[in-house]
Design a protein around this motif. Sequence first.
Motif, PDB file in Angstrom:
ATOM      1  N   LEU A 129       0.615  -1.240   0.069  1.00  0.00           N
ATOM      2  CA  LEU A 129      -0.042  -0.054   0.118  1.00  0.00           C
ATOM      3  C   LEU A 129       0.799   1.234   0.028  1.00  0.00           C
ATOM      4  CD1 LEU A 129      -2.689  -0.986   2.718  1.00  0.00           C
ATOM      5  CD2 LEU A 129      -2.872  -1.046   0.191  1.00  0.00           C
ATOM      6  N   PRO A 130       0.493   2.393  -0.519  1.00  0.00           N
ATOM      7  CA  PRO A 130       1.133   3.451  -0.561  1.00  0.00           C
ATOM      8  C   PRO A 130       1.329   4.164   0.818  1.00  0.00           C
ATOM      9  CG  PRO A 130      -0.886   3.895  -1.734  1.00  0.00           C
ATOM     10  CD  PRO A 130      -0.869   2.506  -1.371  1.00  0.00           C
ATOM     11  N   GLU A 131       2.396   4.703   1.178  1.00  0.00           N
ATOM     12  CA  GLU A 131       2.394   5.554   2.379  1.00  0.00           C
ATOM     13  C   GLU A 131       1.648   6.638   2.519  1.00  0.00           C
ATOM     14  OE1 GLU A 131       6.152   6.968   4.996  1.00  0.00           O
ATOM     15  OE2 GLU A 131       6.410   5.236   4.092  1.00  0.00           O
TER      16      GLU A 131
END
Length: 178
Positions: A129-131
């Motif tokens: 998942l993107p930060e």
Amino acid sequence: MVNKVFLIILFILTGCTLLPAQEKGMASYYSNRMHGRRMSDGSRYHRDSLTCAHKRYPLGTMLKVTNIKNKKSVVVKVTDRCGGRRIIDLSYAAAKQIGMISAGVTMVRVEKYEPPLGVPFKPTDKIDLPELDYEITEGGDDITPIWMKTDDEEQASHEIKAQNRRDQRAAGRHKNNK
């Protein structure tokens, strides 16, 4: 003889019967006229639900029923009691899943169902998942909560809204005149 006496004493003291790990016997299924009627647990029978009637298992117990001829199985919930020579009565949907609709009565194996341990919906692959950046931005000086506004500011905002409404009406009239 000693085992029978022990079981009888156990039954008298505990008030429960010992159920076998597996049992084999004849199974049938509910007729369509049972649809909507109350079951022993208080719920209404629905022909598309996976429920059954059993003589001895407690209400609410999950059972795995396997058709011995074709090895198809279904997990059902005990919601009713049955009598007679058959060990279990299945709902229409459960009977359809194990392929006994055309036969009407079939030899089955019944065993208590123990769900597998663990989380059934947990993904096996790791998902990247993107930060997310939770930076807090500071509001400008022109942003004032409604509860902090003075009468002058409220009057000004009402005038701005009224001017916007007049502008929209004028634009609508201009559009209609074309």
